[in-house]
Design a protein around this motif. Structure first.
Motif, PDB file in Angstrom:
ATOM      1  N   THR A 319       0.863  -1.280   0.285  1.00 11.20           N
ATOM      2  CA  THR A 319       0.135  -0.357   0.045  1.00 11.20           C
ATOM      3  C   THR A 319       0.631   0.827  -0.178  1.00 11.20           C
ATOM      4  O   THR A 319       1.943   1.148   0.443  1.00 11.20           O
ATOM      5  CB  THR A 319      -0.827  -0.089   1.289  1.00 11.20           C
ATOM      6  OG1 THR A 319      -0.434  -0.055   2.353  1.00 11.20           O
ATOM      7  CG2 THR A 319      -1.950  -1.042   1.205  1.00 11.20           C
ATOM      8  N   ALA A 320       0.433   2.066  -0.680  1.00  9.99           N
ATOM      9  CA  ALA A 320       1.177   3.708  -1.352  1.00  9.99           C
ATOM     10  C   ALA A 320       1.883   3.860   0.576  1.00  9.99           C
ATOM     11  O   ALA A 320       3.143   4.753   0.502  1.00  9.99           O
ATOM     12  CB  ALA A 320       0.094   4.663  -1.860  1.00  9.99           C
ATOM     13  N   LYS A 321       0.551   4.620   1.562  1.00 10.45           N
ATOM     14  CA  LYS A 321       1.251   4.899   2.944  1.00 10.45           C
ATOM     15  C   LYS A 321       1.706   4.171   3.294  1.00 10.45           C
ATOM     16  O   LYS A 321       1.613   4.205   4.981  1.00 10.45           O
ATOM     17  CB  LYS A 321      -0.340   5.352   3.399  1.00 10.45           C
ATOM     18  CG  LYS A 321      -0.485   6.723   2.494  1.00 10.45           C
ATOM     19  CD  LYS A 321      -1.966   7.636   3.118  1.00 10.45           C
ATOM     20  CE  LYS A 321      -2.580   8.693   1.899  1.00 10.45           C
ATOM     21  NZ  LYS A 321      -3.611   9.139   2.551  1.00 10.45           N
ATOM     22  N   SER A 322       2.445   2.938   3.737  1.00 13.66           N
ATOM     23  CA  SER A 322       3.088   1.951   4.416  1.00 13.66           C
ATOM     24  C   SER A 322       4.426   2.866   4.859  1.00 13.66           C
ATOM     25  O   SER A 322       5.045   3.549   3.415  1.00 13.66           O
ATOM     26  CB  SER A 322       3.395   0.719   3.761  1.00 13.66           C
ATOM     27  OG  SER A 322       4.590   0.194   4.631  1.00 13.66           O
ATOM     28  N   ALA A 323       4.558   3.128   6.821  1.00 11.43           N
ATOM     29  CA  ALA A 323       5.770   2.893   6.623  1.00 11.43           C
ATOM     30  C   ALA A 323       7.086   2.218   6.423  1.00 11.43           C
ATOM     31  O   ALA A 323       8.167   2.380   6.728  1.00 11.43           O
ATOM     32  CB  ALA A 323       4.972   3.455   8.326  1.00 11.43           C
TER      33      ALA A 323
END
Length: 426
Positions: A319-323
């Motif tokens: 996912t794009a907002k994964s840290a």
């Protein structure tokens, strides 16, 4: 969702920045944080050993990262994922059915990945890789493929027709089904061919066989429904005629657990994924005494050729907002590597690449499915296809026909519904 969330090692909850090389961060032991993975419950039921091996490998490489695993059910995964994305609690890695990917690509929910860093990427099954590709970028990784086949009780066919082989042509198949029906007419719940009414994957295979399609992309740059076209109507009519004649169960029930009908002695055959044959004979879900009788074969189509199959399967995305993008991508790399794909192939699951698929083309238990992959069809790669599926436009159309609505009227209404949804990002 099967709310099985397992933290495999403990550490800080905030990810530390780490550079990502071709095989993950430069110093995996220095990485901290959490990687949350959402897998579908198929993995939990059918290849838990593969999941455990990869998780163990990941934990050994990233000793200071907490790996959390949650299994999902197909019925409510999309709703849960949409909510998690909106809430900022999305998993780092998520399994997506290959008809679901475009919705999340277009919404910006997925992180791009570098194809060259994954095993067998040069021989990935093209139709699967296409579901992850948009504007020449890769947004997910093929996980496994699925192709539908005929699953049948060879003993039942032998008793009724004198042959344990599945018929090669549809005319021969219909003759065999009629004989099976006559032999079992005392059992009003017995289906010679258990073909669920809302089973749109099967219905659209008959549409493809007739030369029809679900939707087309026009010169003006828009998608529009084509189920009302003559060839599509022909395929839909053929499918619903088969359902009415040979399915003696509830015509409104979908195909999700169709294997149970055969396991309980109420069906001679059904059209499903190759792995569903194992469910028929499994100790918990089915009847182990049928192990020698249950076989798979190519499903003949109405045009003298094999019935075109939907190229099913799953993809894995970060996912794009994964840290923890680099570590999450590395987990995907491990889970789709050659060793992992071979573990799937050994369980008769079609791997994501042609190199490891080829041996399955000559294996009796997988030949029908493996050989069907090159000519498979897929759903429109349109912005709003996810909404078309979510609104159950095609299953509802099929149910309406089986309740008495004409094919002409039902397909006209379905096209109108598709036109309202298919060009809008869902």
């Amino acid at each position: 969702m099967t709310a099985l969330a397992v933290a495999l090692t403990a550490c800080s909850s905030s990810a530390s920045p780490a550079g990502g090389g071709k095989n993950g961060p430069a110093d995996p032991k220095a990485v901290t944080g959490t990687v949350t993975v959402w897998l579908m419950d198929d993995a939990q039921k059918n290849w838990p050993d593969l999941v455990q091996r990869v998780n163990d490998e990941f934990v050994a490489k990233y000793p200071n990262v907490t790996l959390k695993l949650a299994y999902q059910g197909w019925a409510d995964k999309v709703g849960r994922l949409d909510k998690a994305i909106a809430d900022g609690t999305a998993p780092d890695v998520v399994e997506l059915g290959n008809t679901e990917t475009m919705k999340y690509v277009l919404s910006g929910a997925l992180a791009p990945v570098d194809r060259t860093t994954f095993d067998n990427a040069d021989t990935w099954i093209k139709a699967l890789a296409n579901t992850c590709t948009y504007q020449d970028k890769l947004w997910c990784v093929p996980y496994y493929a699925g192709a539908r086949v005929a699953v049948y009780n060879s003993s039942t066919f032998q008793q009724a027709t004198g042959s344990a082989e599945f018929p090669k042509t549809e005319s021969e198949l219909l003759t065999a089904l009629d004989r099976i029906a006559d032999r079992n007419k005392a059992d009003r719940t017995f289906s010679p061919l258990y073909l669920p009414g809302p089973y749109w994957y099967a219905a659209m295979s008959y549409v493809a066989a007739a030369g029809g399609s679900i939707a087309k992309f026009d010169s003006a740059g828009n998608w529009h429904g084509t189920l009302h076209d003559a060839r599509s109507q022909e395929g839909i009519g053929h499918f619903t005629d088969l359902v009415r004649k040979y399915n003696k169960g509830d015509l409104a029930v979908n195909e999700q657990n169709q294997f149970e009908s055969m396991a309980r002695g109420h069906a001679a055959s059904f059209y499903g994924n190759g792995y569903e044959a194992a469910s028929v004979t499994a100790p918990v879900t089915g009847d182990p005494s049928l192990k020698d009788a249950v076989k798979v074969a190519t499903m003949p189509g109405p045009d003298g050729k094999p019935l075109p199959t939907f190229i099913g399967g799953s993809d894995l995305a970060v996912t794009a907002k994964s840290a923890s993008v680099a570590a999450a991508t590395d987990w995907v790399r491990m889970f789709t590597g050659s060793k992992s794909e071979q573990a799937l192939a050994d369980k008769d699951i079609l791997p994501n690449n042609l190199t490891q698929l080829n041996p399955l083309k000559s294996k009796p238990s997988t030949a029908a499915a493996a050989n069907a992959v090159p000519d498979a069809w897929f759903t429109p790669l349109a912005p709003g296809w996810g909404a078309v599926e979510k609104q159950k436009v095609i299953p509802d159309m099929l149910t309406a026909i089986l309740k008495g609505k004409s094919v002409d009227q039902a397909t006209k209404e379905a096209d109108a519904a598709i036109d309202q949804l298919i060009n809008k990002p869902s």
